[in-house]
Design a protein around this motif. Structure first.
Motif, PDB file in Angstrom:
ATOM      1  N   LYS A 131       1.871  -5.970   5.049  1.00 17.47           N
ATOM      2  CA  LYS A 131       2.138  -7.319   4.610  1.00 17.47           C
ATOM      3  C   LYS A 131       2.917  -8.127   5.405  1.00 17.47           C
ATOM      4  O   LYS A 131       3.218  -9.466   5.130  1.00 17.47           O
ATOM      5  CB  LYS A 131       2.736  -7.164   3.059  1.00 17.47           C
ATOM      6  N   VAL A 155       2.165  -1.702   2.746  1.00 14.92           N
ATOM      7  CA  VAL A 155       1.989  -1.920   1.095  1.00 14.92           C
ATOM      8  C   VAL A 155       0.509  -1.158   0.938  1.00 14.92           C
ATOM      9  O   VAL A 155      -0.336  -1.045   1.868  1.00 14.92           O
ATOM     10  CB  VAL A 155       1.836  -3.349   0.614  1.00 14.92           C
ATOM     11  N   ASP A 182       0.886   0.583  -4.538  1.00 18.03           N
ATOM     12  CA  ASP A 182       1.966  -0.343  -4.812  1.00 18.03           C
ATOM     13  C   ASP A 182       1.561  -1.289  -5.865  1.00 18.03           C
ATOM     14  O   ASP A 182       2.222  -1.727  -6.948  1.00 18.03           O
ATOM     15  CB  ASP A 182       2.494  -0.872  -3.637  1.00 18.03           C
ATOM     16  N   ARG A 183       0.516  -1.916  -5.498  1.00 21.74           N
ATOM     17  CA  ARG A 183       0.062  -3.054  -6.243  1.00 21.74           C
ATOM     18  C   ARG A 183      -0.448  -2.728  -7.700  1.00 21.74           C
ATOM     19  O   ARG A 183      -0.244  -3.446  -8.617  1.00 21.74           O
ATOM     20  CB  ARG A 183      -1.089  -3.774  -5.488  1.00 21.74           C
ATOM     21  N   GLU A 184      -1.263  -1.668  -7.681  1.00 24.98           N
ATOM     22  CA  GLU A 184      -1.541  -1.337  -9.048  1.00 24.98           C
ATOM     23  C   GLU A 184      -0.548  -1.062  -9.893  1.00 24.98           C
ATOM     24  O   GLU A 184      -0.433  -1.168 -11.286  1.00 24.98           O
ATOM     25  CB  GLU A 184      -2.798  -0.051  -8.891  1.00 24.98           C
ATOM     26  N   GLU A 210       2.712  -1.840 -10.083  1.00 22.82           N
ATOM     27  CA  GLU A 210       3.399  -3.060 -10.277  1.00 22.82           C
ATOM     28  C   GLU A 210       2.560  -3.860 -11.343  1.00 22.82           C
ATOM     29  O   GLU A 210       3.348  -4.229 -12.195  1.00 22.82           O
ATOM     30  CB  GLU A 210       3.625  -3.886  -8.964  1.00 22.82           C
ATOM     31  N   GLN A 211       1.495  -4.100 -11.130  1.00 25.38           N
ATOM     32  CA  GLN A 211       0.629  -4.734 -12.217  1.00 25.38           C
ATOM     33  C   GLN A 211       0.906  -3.974 -13.804  1.00 25.38           C
ATOM     34  O   GLN A 211       1.040  -4.521 -14.614  1.00 25.38           O
ATOM     35  CB  GLN A 211      -1.029  -4.858 -11.891  1.00 25.38           C
ATOM     36  N   GLU A 263       5.873  -6.639  -4.955  1.00 20.90           N
ATOM     37  CA  GLU A 263       4.415  -7.059  -4.237  1.00 20.90           C
ATOM     38  C   GLU A 263       4.232  -8.417  -4.896  1.00 20.90           C
ATOM     39  O   GLU A 263       3.639  -9.525  -4.155  1.00 20.90           O
ATOM     40  CB  GLU A 263       3.604  -6.175  -4.662  1.00 20.90           C
ATOM     41  N   ALA A 264       4.837  -8.870  -6.180  1.00 25.91           N
ATOM     42  CA  ALA A 264       4.487 -10.396  -6.522  1.00 25.91           C
ATOM     43  C   ALA A 264       5.106 -11.527  -5.492  1.00 25.91           C
ATOM     44  O   ALA A 264       4.685 -12.393  -5.243  1.00 25.91           O
ATOM     45  CB  ALA A 264       4.767 -10.595  -7.988  1.00 25.91           C
TER      46      ALA A 264
END
Length: 267
Positions: free
Chosen positions: A31, A37, A41-43, A45-46, A64-65
């Protein structure tokens, strides 16, 4: 307190742990230069973001946001309450298959961290802290005992990755006064608990991203330690960009002595 801990454990089980040492091609991205990343990480955090908002509908400042929209971090200075989320603290370790990573969250009110949670998936260890109420490891109260009086017996971490060469040289030269010095585990979610448990005496950080440091700073402080800027100001989570150092130590006397040695104030 228990509900947030459950959210971290469940998000880790759903999005992080199944991919540990099993990341597929294309599931790891860069990133920023040197900053990784993953889809985990993204899933994660969501999932955490959605469920924290169900508990308390305030802004969520997730690592991540903020990477996608840096302006989100301004909520730390403008909103009365904010959630902080680090879905995988130690992503480089996670990608490399090393166990030193953690899932973390904190609640900030009026600029102060009032509660924090750290989940270490590989060991299955949970840490939590609440401002004015204490710190816990797996539900057991944590209290950090004072360390040895002599700096030559202290074990510390000097996190020098983000230092300019001149500052790096000065700090490492002065740090020869300490008995044992290391670079660290590349995960604040592992390092702060290690200090709170007695495995370290002090840590000097330079870059202090809020999602990295709010959870552990409160844990150490509530266990009897100190987390403060080098001018003595107690740590408070701030938007990225504050790079003036953070010293964490087992007790107030050690904090003062370590600061004086590192800054050359005892010369």
């Amino acid at each position: 307190m228990e509900k947030v801990a459950e959210i971290l454990v469940e998000a880790s089980a759903a999005a992080v742990e199944p991919r540990f040492r099993a990341l597929a091609a294309g599931e790891v991205m860069e990133k920023a230069p040197g900053e990784l990343v993953t889809v985990a990480d993204r899933e994660a955090e969501q999932i955490i973001t959605r469920r924290l908002r169900e508990l308390l509908p305030v802004p969520v400042v997730g690592e991540e946001a903020v990477s996608a929209d840096p302006g989100l971090a301004r909520a730390l200075g403008s909103e009365p309450a904010v959630w902080l989320v680090d879905p995988i603290d130690g992503t480089a370790n996670f990608v490399a298959g090393r166990p030193e990573f953690a899932v973390m969250a904190a609640l900030v009110r009026d600029g102060r961290t009032v509660a924090s949670w750290i989940w270490q998936p590989v060991s299955g260890t949970a840490y939590a802290a609440e401002l004015g109420s204490g710190a816990w490891r797996d539900g057991q109260r944590l209290h950090r005992e004072a360390s040895a009086d002599l700096p030559e017996k202290w074990h510390g971490l000097l996190k020098s990755r983000f230092l300019d060469p001149a500052t790096h040289h000065r700090l490492h030269t002065r740090a020869r006064a300490f008995g044992r010095l290391e670079e660290g585990l590349r995960s604040a979610g592992m390092e702060y608990p290690l200090l709170a448990n007695g495995g370290l005496d002090f840590i000097l950080y330079w870059r202090t991203l809020p999602w990295d440091h709010a959870p552990g700073s409160l844990l150490v402080s509530e266990a009897g330690g100190v987390s403060a800027r080098l001018d003595g100001t107690p740590y408070r989570p701030e938007p990225p960009g504050c790079e003036d150092g953070l010293l964490v130590a087992a007790d107030p006397a050690m904090w003062e002595r370590a600061r004086d040695i590192l800054l050359g104030l005892d010369d």
